[in-house]
Design a protein around this motif. Structure first.
Motif, PDB file in Angstrom:
ATOM      1  N   THR A  45      -4.564  41.200  -5.002  1.00  0.00           N
ATOM      2  CA  THR A  45      -5.821  41.161  -5.734  1.00  0.00           C
ATOM      3  C   THR A  45      -5.564  41.617  -7.158  1.00  0.00           C
ATOM      4  O   THR A  45      -4.851  42.600  -7.364  1.00  0.00           O
ATOM      5  CB  THR A  45      -6.839  42.123  -5.068  1.00  0.00           C
ATOM      6  N   PRO A  46      -6.126  40.922  -8.152  1.00  0.00           N
ATOM      7  CA  PRO A  46      -5.917  41.372  -9.529  1.00  0.00           C
ATOM      8  C   PRO A  46      -6.681  42.672  -9.807  1.00  0.00           C
ATOM      9  O   PRO A  46      -7.839  42.818  -9.397  1.00  0.00           O
ATOM     10  CB  PRO A  46      -6.459  40.213 -10.362  1.00  0.00           C
ATOM     11  N   HIS A  47      -6.007  43.590 -10.464  1.00  0.00           N
ATOM     12  CA  HIS A  47      -6.615  44.864 -10.864  1.00  0.00           C
ATOM     13  C   HIS A  47      -6.361  45.089 -12.346  1.00  0.00           C
ATOM     14  O   HIS A  47      -5.265  44.792 -12.837  1.00  0.00           O
ATOM     15  CB  HIS A  47      -5.984  46.040 -10.101  1.00  0.00           C
ATOM     16  N   VAL A  48      -7.354  45.627 -13.034  1.00  0.00           N
ATOM     17  CA  VAL A  48      -7.197  46.037 -14.421  1.00  0.00           C
ATOM     18  C   VAL A  48      -7.489  47.527 -14.482  1.00  0.00           C
ATOM     19  O   VAL A  48      -8.523  47.992 -13.985  1.00  0.00           O
ATOM     20  CB  VAL A  48      -8.139  45.263 -15.369  1.00  0.00           C
ATOM     21  N   TYR A  49      -6.554  48.254 -15.077  1.00  0.00           N
ATOM     22  CA  TYR A  49      -6.689  49.707 -15.195  1.00  0.00           C
ATOM     23  C   TYR A  49      -6.740  50.117 -16.653  1.00  0.00           C
ATOM     24  O   TYR A  49      -5.990  49.587 -17.480  1.00  0.00           O
ATOM     25  CB  TYR A  49      -5.495  50.404 -14.535  1.00  0.00           C
TER      26      TYR A  49
ATOM     27  N   LEU B 218      -5.939  38.777 -17.770  1.00  0.00           N
ATOM     28  CA  LEU B 218      -5.030  37.636 -17.684  1.00  0.00           C
ATOM     29  C   LEU B 218      -3.731  38.052 -17.008  1.00  0.00           C
ATOM     30  O   LEU B 218      -3.235  37.370 -16.104  1.00  0.00           O
ATOM     31  CB  LEU B 218      -4.750  37.067 -19.076  1.00  0.00           C
ATOM     32  N   ALA B 219      -3.174  39.182 -17.420  1.00  0.00           N
ATOM     33  CA  ALA B 219      -1.923  39.670 -16.814  1.00  0.00           C
ATOM     34  C   ALA B 219      -2.104  39.906 -15.315  1.00  0.00           C
ATOM     35  O   ALA B 219      -1.208  39.608 -14.521  1.00  0.00           O
ATOM     36  CB  ALA B 219      -1.464  40.940 -17.515  1.00  0.00           C
ATOM     37  N   ALA B 220      -3.248  40.440 -14.917  1.00  0.00           N
ATOM     38  CA  ALA B 220      -3.508  40.698 -13.497  1.00  0.00           C
ATOM     39  C   ALA B 220      -3.573  39.389 -12.717  1.00  0.00           C
ATOM     40  O   ALA B 220      -3.006  39.271 -11.620  1.00  0.00           O
ATOM     41  CB  ALA B 220      -4.812  41.480 -13.341  1.00  0.00           C
ATOM     42  N   GLU B 221      -4.240  38.391 -13.286  1.00  0.00           N
ATOM     43  CA  GLU B 221      -4.339  37.109 -12.583  1.00  0.00           C
ATOM     44  C   GLU B 221      -2.995  36.397 -12.523  1.00  0.00           C
ATOM     45  O   GLU B 221      -2.661  35.771 -11.508  1.00  0.00           O
ATOM     46  CB  GLU B 221      -5.405  36.238 -13.226  1.00  0.00           C
ATOM     47  N   VAL B 222      -2.203  36.507 -13.565  1.00  0.00           N
ATOM     48  CA  VAL B 222      -0.852  35.930 -13.550  1.00  0.00           C
ATOM     49  C   VAL B 222      -0.002  36.638 -12.491  1.00  0.00           C
ATOM     50  O   VAL B 222       0.774  36.012 -11.775  1.00  0.00           O
ATOM     51  CB  VAL B 222      -0.210  35.990 -14.949  1.00  0.00           C
ATOM     52  N   ALA B 223      -0.181  37.956 -12.355  1.00  0.00           N
ATOM     53  CA  ALA B 223       0.569  38.705 -11.334  1.00  0.00           C
ATOM     54  C   ALA B 223       0.266  38.178  -9.933  1.00  0.00           C
ATOM     55  O   ALA B 223       1.168  38.074  -9.096  1.00  0.00           O
ATOM     56  CB  ALA B 223       0.252  40.195 -11.432  1.00  0.00           C
ATOM     57  N   VAL B 224      -0.986  37.833  -9.675  1.00  0.00           N
ATOM     58  CA  VAL B 224      -1.351  37.256  -8.372  1.00  0.00           C
ATOM     59  C   VAL B 224      -0.631  35.925  -8.177  1.00  0.00           C
ATOM     60  O   VAL B 224      -0.082  35.654  -7.110  1.00  0.00           O
ATOM     61  CB  VAL B 224      -2.882  37.073  -8.248  1.00  0.00           C
ATOM     62  N   GLU B 225      -0.603  35.108  -9.224  1.00  0.00           N
ATOM     63  CA  GLU B 225       0.077  33.814  -9.130  1.00  0.00           C
ATOM     64  C   GLU B 225       1.572  33.999  -8.885  1.00  0.00           C
ATOM     65  O   GLU B 225       2.179  33.260  -8.112  1.00  0.00           O
ATOM     66  CB  GLU B 225      -0.167  32.979 -10.384  1.00  0.00           C
ATOM     67  N   LEU B 226       2.173  34.979  -9.545  1.00  0.00           N
ATOM     68  CA  LEU B 226       3.602  35.238  -9.365  1.00  0.00           C
ATOM     69  C   LEU B 226       3.915  35.741  -7.957  1.00  0.00           C
ATOM     70  O   LEU B 226       5.025  35.594  -7.472  1.00  0.00           O
ATOM     71  CB  LEU B 226       4.089  36.252 -10.401  1.00  0.00           C
ATOM     72  N   ALA B 227       2.909  36.307  -7.299  1.00  0.00           N
ATOM     73  CA  ALA B 227       3.062  36.767  -5.915  1.00  0.00           C
ATOM     74  C   ALA B 227       2.600  35.686  -4.938  1.00  0.00           C
ATOM     75  O   ALA B 227       2.279  35.980  -3.790  1.00  0.00           O
ATOM     76  CB  ALA B 227       2.274  38.056  -5.706  1.00  0.00           C
ATOM     77  N   ASP B 228       2.564  34.433  -5.411  1.00  0.00           N
ATOM     78  CA  ASP B 228       2.154  33.287  -4.594  1.00  0.00           C
ATOM     79  C   ASP B 228       0.777  33.480  -3.971  1.00  0.00           C
ATOM     80  O   ASP B 228       0.548  33.120  -2.820  1.00  0.00           O
ATOM     81  CB  ASP B 228       3.209  32.981  -3.530  1.00  0.00           C
TER      82      ASP B 228
ATOM     83  N   PHE C 299      -5.239  49.008 -21.662  1.00  0.00           N
ATOM     84  CA  PHE C 299      -5.396  48.443 -20.332  1.00  0.00           C
ATOM     85  C   PHE C 299      -4.099  47.812 -19.851  1.00  0.00           C
ATOM     86  O   PHE C 299      -3.282  47.354 -20.643  1.00  0.00           O
ATOM     87  CB  PHE C 299      -6.499  47.368 -20.346  1.00  0.00           C
ATOM     88  N   HIS C 300      -3.928  47.798 -18.520  1.00  0.00           N
ATOM     89  CA  HIS C 300      -2.770  47.167 -17.883  1.00  0.00           C
ATOM     90  C   HIS C 300      -3.287  46.385 -16.681  1.00  0.00           C
ATOM     91  O   HIS C 300      -4.074  46.906 -15.882  1.00  0.00           O
ATOM     92  CB  HIS C 300      -1.775  48.238 -17.424  1.00  0.00           C
ATOM     93  N   GLY C 301      -2.859  45.117 -16.558  1.00  0.00           N
ATOM     94  CA  GLY C 301      -3.255  44.277 -15.444  1.00  0.00           C
ATOM     95  C   GLY C 301      -2.127  44.104 -14.457  1.00  0.00           C
ATOM     96  O   GLY C 301      -0.974  43.910 -14.849  1.00  0.00           O
ATOM     97  N   THR C 302      -2.451  44.144 -13.160  1.00  0.00           N
ATOM     98  CA  THR C 302      -1.437  44.130 -12.110  1.00  0.00           C
ATOM     99  C   THR C 302      -2.071  43.782 -10.766  1.00  0.00           C
ATOM    100  O   THR C 302      -3.295  43.702 -10.651  1.00  0.00           O
ATOM    101  CB  THR C 302      -0.765  45.519 -12.026  1.00  0.00           C
TER     102      THR C 302
END
Length: 140
Positions: free
Chosen positions: A66-70, A52-62, A11-14
């Motif tokens: 939307t968080p996505h997991v693939y 977790l990575a997807a949610e952190v990506a949202v935070e990094l984008a201020d 899986f990859h979160g983004t």
């Protein structure tokens, strides 16, 4: 690279909106420091780790996005992520990996655990610390 001994699924979160067949590729700017070009694409065999990575990506984008997991499929060799396994969790219990080869999107998954408001706040504080420290170590 040495082939990692994990069968997945992976899986990859983004925050990127992708479709089956699309590719995640190395050579893009770091989410943490855009001036750093990433030599690898990172992924995990733990669905909630990708969440977790997807949610952190949202935070990094201020907060934009939307968080996505693939669910993804490596298209080439991969290895244990040395940033995690060598420094924090010997033996790779996080089942974290990296590859310089692309990852192919299989499908989006939605059955991952979202962060609690308290955990999300802890990550906001941790990310603010990273942004404030120009010498913070960044994986590549």
């Amino acid at each position: 690279m040495t082939e990692a001994l994990d069968e997945g699924p992976f899986f990859h979160g983004t925050i990127a909106e992708l479709h089956p067949g699309d590719l995640f590729e190395a050579g893009r700017p770091s989410n943490y420091k855009p001036e750093v070009v990433m030599n690898h694409i990172y992924f995990t065999a733990l669905r909630d780790g990708a969440g977790l990575a997807a949610e952190v990506a949202v935070e990094l984008a201020d907060g934009a996005g939307t968080p996505h997991v693939y669910e993804v499929e490596p298209t080439g060799p991969f290895e244990n992520d040395p940033n995690v396994t060598d420094k924090k969790f010997p033996g790779n219990p996080t089942r974290s990996f990296r590859s310089s080869a692309p990852l192919r999107v299989i499908r989006e998954v939605d059955d991952w655990t979202r962060l609690t408001p308290e955990a999300l706040q802890m990550w906001r504080e941790r990310l603010a610390g990273i942004r404030a420290n120009p010498d913070a170590e960044i994986i590549n």
